[in-house]
Design an enzyme around this catalytic site. Sequence first.
Site, PDB file in Angstrom:
ATOM      1  N   ASP A   1     -10.284   2.880  11.080  1.00 40.62           N
ATOM      2  CA  ASP A   1      -9.840   1.908  11.875  1.00 40.62           C
ATOM      3  C   ASP A   1     -10.066   1.596  13.198  1.00 40.62           C
ATOM      4  O   ASP A   1      -9.296   1.326  13.952  1.00 40.62           O
ATOM      5  CB  ASP A   1      -8.321   2.103  11.652  1.00 40.62           C
ATOM      6  CG  ASP A   1      -7.607   1.857  10.219  1.00 40.62           C
ATOM      7  OD1 ASP A   1      -7.976   0.844   9.737  1.00 40.62           O
ATOM      8  OD2 ASP A   1      -6.793   2.647   9.692  1.00 40.62           O
TER       9      ASP A   1
ATOM     10  N   HIS B   1      -8.386  -6.694   4.670  1.00 48.27           N
ATOM     11  CA  HIS B   1      -7.892  -6.010   5.801  1.00 48.27           C
ATOM     12  C   HIS B   1      -9.291  -5.825   6.427  1.00 48.27           C
ATOM     13  O   HIS B   1      -9.980  -4.686   5.935  1.00 48.27           O
ATOM     14  CB  HIS B   1      -7.177  -4.991   5.342  1.00 48.27           C
ATOM     15  CG  HIS B   1      -5.613  -5.119   5.267  1.00 48.27           C
ATOM     16  ND1 HIS B   1      -4.577  -3.972   5.162  1.00 48.27           N
ATOM     17  CD2 HIS B   1      -4.915  -6.178   5.401  1.00 48.27           C
ATOM     18  CE1 HIS B   1      -3.750  -4.641   5.033  1.00 48.27           C
ATOM     19  NE2 HIS B   1      -3.551  -5.902   5.037  1.00 48.27           N
TER      20      HIS B   1
ATOM     21  N   ASP C   1      -9.392  -3.404   1.887  1.00 49.34           N
ATOM     22  CA  ASP C   1      -9.396  -3.087   3.096  1.00 49.34           C
ATOM     23  C   ASP C   1     -10.893  -2.353   3.117  1.00 49.34           C
ATOM     24  O   ASP C   1     -11.406  -1.514   2.687  1.00 49.34           O
ATOM     25  CB  ASP C   1      -8.323  -1.941   3.464  1.00 49.34           C
ATOM     26  CG  ASP C   1      -8.215  -1.379   4.721  1.00 49.34           C
ATOM     27  OD1 ASP C   1      -9.307  -1.229   5.501  1.00 49.34           O
ATOM     28  OD2 ASP C   1      -7.390  -1.440   5.396  1.00 49.34           O
TER      29      ASP C   1
ATOM     30  N   ASP D   1      -6.906  -5.238  10.642  1.00 48.65           N
ATOM     31  CA  ASP D   1      -6.235  -4.006  10.492  1.00 48.65           C
ATOM     32  C   ASP D   1      -6.923  -2.876  11.108  1.00 48.65           C
ATOM     33  O   ASP D   1      -7.949  -2.182  10.547  1.00 48.65           O
ATOM     34  CB  ASP D   1      -5.989  -3.345   8.732  1.00 48.65           C
ATOM     35  CG  ASP D   1      -5.123  -2.362   8.643  1.00 48.65           C
ATOM     36  OD1 ASP D   1      -4.508  -1.741   9.710  1.00 48.65           O
ATOM     37  OD2 ASP D   1      -5.035  -1.952   7.360  1.00 48.65           O
TER      38      ASP D   1
ATOM     39  N   LYS E   1      -7.054   2.328  -2.381  1.00 53.43           N
ATOM     40  CA  LYS E   1      -8.145   3.386  -1.526  1.00 53.43           C
ATOM     41  C   LYS E   1      -8.622   4.219  -2.369  1.00 53.43           C
ATOM     42  O   LYS E   1      -8.261   4.917  -3.330  1.00 53.43           O
ATOM     43  CB  LYS E   1      -6.794   4.298  -0.590  1.00 53.43           C
ATOM     44  CG  LYS E   1      -7.116   4.551   0.646  1.00 53.43           C
ATOM     45  CD  LYS E   1      -6.067   4.932   1.669  1.00 53.43           C
ATOM     46  CE  LYS E   1      -6.758   5.519   3.089  1.00 53.43           C
ATOM     47  NZ  LYS E   1      -5.468   5.554   4.085  1.00 53.43           N
TER      48      LYS E   1
ATOM     49  N   GLU F   1      -3.109  -3.132  -2.581  1.00 53.65           N
ATOM     50  CA  GLU F   1      -4.120  -2.412  -1.779  1.00 53.65           C
ATOM     51  C   GLU F   1      -4.359  -1.186  -2.132  1.00 53.65           C
ATOM     52  O   GLU F   1      -3.547  -0.110  -2.204  1.00 53.65           O
ATOM     53  CB  GLU F   1      -3.800  -2.480  -0.345  1.00 53.65           C
ATOM     54  CG  GLU F   1      -4.861  -1.887   0.707  1.00 53.65           C
ATOM     55  CD  GLU F   1      -4.198  -1.942   1.983  1.00 53.65           C
ATOM     56  OE1 GLU F   1      -4.972  -1.310   3.033  1.00 53.65           O
ATOM     57  OE2 GLU F   1      -3.306  -2.486   2.502  1.00 53.65           O
TER      58      GLU F   1
ATOM     59  N   ASP G   1     -12.322   5.116   7.216  1.00 51.51           N
ATOM     60  CA  ASP G   1     -10.920   4.709   7.367  1.00 51.51           C
ATOM     61  C   ASP G   1     -10.505   5.095   8.640  1.00 51.51           C
ATOM     62  O   ASP G   1      -9.316   5.363   9.037  1.00 51.51           O
ATOM     63  CB  ASP G   1      -9.863   5.235   6.441  1.00 51.51           C
ATOM     64  CG  ASP G   1      -8.521   4.349   6.534  1.00 51.51           C
ATOM     65  OD1 ASP G   1      -8.701   3.043   6.681  1.00 51.51           O
ATOM     66  OD2 ASP G   1      -7.747   4.780   5.938  1.00 51.51           O
TER      67      ASP G   1
ATOM     68  N   HIS H   1     -11.442   1.354   3.294  1.00 48.14           N
ATOM     69  CA  HIS H   1     -10.770   2.170   2.111  1.00 48.14           C
ATOM     70  C   HIS H   1     -12.109   2.641   1.041  1.00 48.14           C
ATOM     71  O   HIS H   1     -11.490   2.962   0.114  1.00 48.14           O
ATOM     72  CB  HIS H   1      -9.510   1.507   1.474  1.00 48.14           C
ATOM     73  CG  HIS H   1      -8.283   1.502   2.420  1.00 48.14           C
ATOM     74  ND1 HIS H   1      -7.303   1.071   1.810  1.00 48.14           N
ATOM     75  CD2 HIS H   1      -8.101   2.152   3.565  1.00 48.14           C
ATOM     76  CE1 HIS H   1      -6.376   1.302   2.932  1.00 48.14           C
ATOM     77  NE2 HIS H   1      -6.691   1.790   3.928  1.00 48.14           N
TER      78      HIS H   1
ATOM     79  N   TRP I   1       1.006  -1.120   0.048  1.00 47.68           N
ATOM     80  CA  TRP I   1       0.000   0.065  -0.121  1.00 47.68           C
ATOM     81  C   TRP I   1       0.962   1.304   0.109  1.00 47.68           C
ATOM     82  O   TRP I   1       1.717   1.185   0.833  1.00 47.68           O
ATOM     83  CB  TRP I   1      -0.822  -0.129   1.285  1.00 47.68           C
ATOM     84  CG  TRP I   1      -1.557   1.294   1.113  1.00 47.68           C
ATOM     85  CD1 TRP I   1      -2.751   1.833   0.652  1.00 47.68           C
ATOM     86  CD2 TRP I   1      -1.113   2.520   2.051  1.00 47.68           C
ATOM     87  NE1 TRP I   1      -3.144   3.081   0.848  1.00 47.68           N
ATOM     88  CE2 TRP I   1      -2.374   3.503   1.893  1.00 47.68           C
ATOM     89  CE3 TRP I   1      -0.265   2.893   3.112  1.00 47.68           C
ATOM     90  CZ2 TRP I   1      -2.120   4.764   2.461  1.00 47.68           C
ATOM     91  CZ3 TRP I   1      -0.122   3.864   3.497  1.00 47.68           C
ATOM     92  CH2 TRP I   1      -1.121   5.007   3.302  1.00 47.68           C
TER      93      TRP I   1
END
Length: 421
Positions: free
Chosen positions: A298, A288, A261, A328, A230, A228, A296, A264, A187
């Site tokens: 997380d 992820h 992800d 993640d 985004k 990856e 995002d 993302h 990424w």
Amino acid sequence: MVQKQSVDEAYKIAKQRYAELGVDTDAVMAALKKVKLSLHCWQGDDIHGFLFPGQELTGGIGVSGNYPGIARTPDELTSDLHEALSLIPGNHKVQLHAIYAVTDKKKDLDELEPEDFKYWVDWAKQEKIGLDMNGTFFSHPKVKENFTLASPEKDIRDFWIEHGKRSRAIANYFGEALGQQSVNNFWIPDGYKDNPIDKATPRLRLIKSLDEIIKKPYPEKNTIEAFEGKLFGTGIESYTVGSHLFYNNYAISRNKLWTIDAGHWHPTEDVSDKFSAFLPFGKGLMLHVSRPVRWDSDHVVIFDDALTRITRSLVRDNELAKTNIGLDFFDATINRVAAWVIGARATQKALLQGMLAPIEDLKQAEAKYDFTQRLVETEELKSYPFTAVWDKFCQDNGVPVGMDWLNQIRQYEKDVQFKRD
């Protein structure tokens, strides 16, 4: 403390209820045990790593909170990971970033060698787990104006190309030493904050850089690359070089993995819908699993609707064999070890609930346009006693049932983590 007898009694009833639908709960638990999750090491130390002590996080990455007990050394981080793994049923993997190299020499990212990760391989052998790899394309002076592999400056590109090559050699070392494939995820933060004039040339530069990185062949039994994308990031709100479509096409054309992800994408998009659209054409996926509260962010993964949609899609469409599942997220407002356990156990619960269904019968009903049965049965399954099966799965795998694991975390805090501050 949950008693074994109560778990066994509840499981006996649940087993009978699911058997009435044609679901073998013993077989489901055996299938779940085969699913490996890849725990992300960076939850334990707020993405600091060991290569550049004190270096500021950049590239749109930040961690909230200051809960006591952060891991500061390799031994503290592996101790915390060991504690987390002991509370998660099954046998799993751990994802590393390049900044987690353990070396007594001062090295930059373009100088790393497999030997700088021997500490991790020795630990993984002891834990009987695998290791995955991530190149670290952020928090570094060579990230110039948010550009790395797509930079207009050749010396910047060359630095990151070399780092990419080094990360592949390290991932190959992991696979060779541990006897299981190491997924090497890429990424990068490349993009523009405001509207660019030229959207094509940076992507052409990125293709050339990536092709140079993956030019040397490594045995796939040891390692494979994943790419990856985004939607956007902090500082690159207007243009992301490595967009989802870019890496979708790159992965297919180079016979590599595509990384999805969960944080993302646009908040209104259902990432689980991407799996069946990509996998008929692509080699496989790296996930992820995260929780994007706004976008995002997380947050720690929980057993919510977004997660169950992801796991149900993987199970119902029989895509687990082509999918690597990694976690993640990073939250420093709570105990960092507990965060791993919460996220991993939530993911396993969601997988289990997806497996505890008469999937083939439902597919047949759907093919016959019997949408009434489909809706009735899927709604009723939501209240079936899957938690009794989960408790039995935990018990059979020698980990605490229910909330009993929190007592172990509290003791670990007291004996280990809180003594660090």
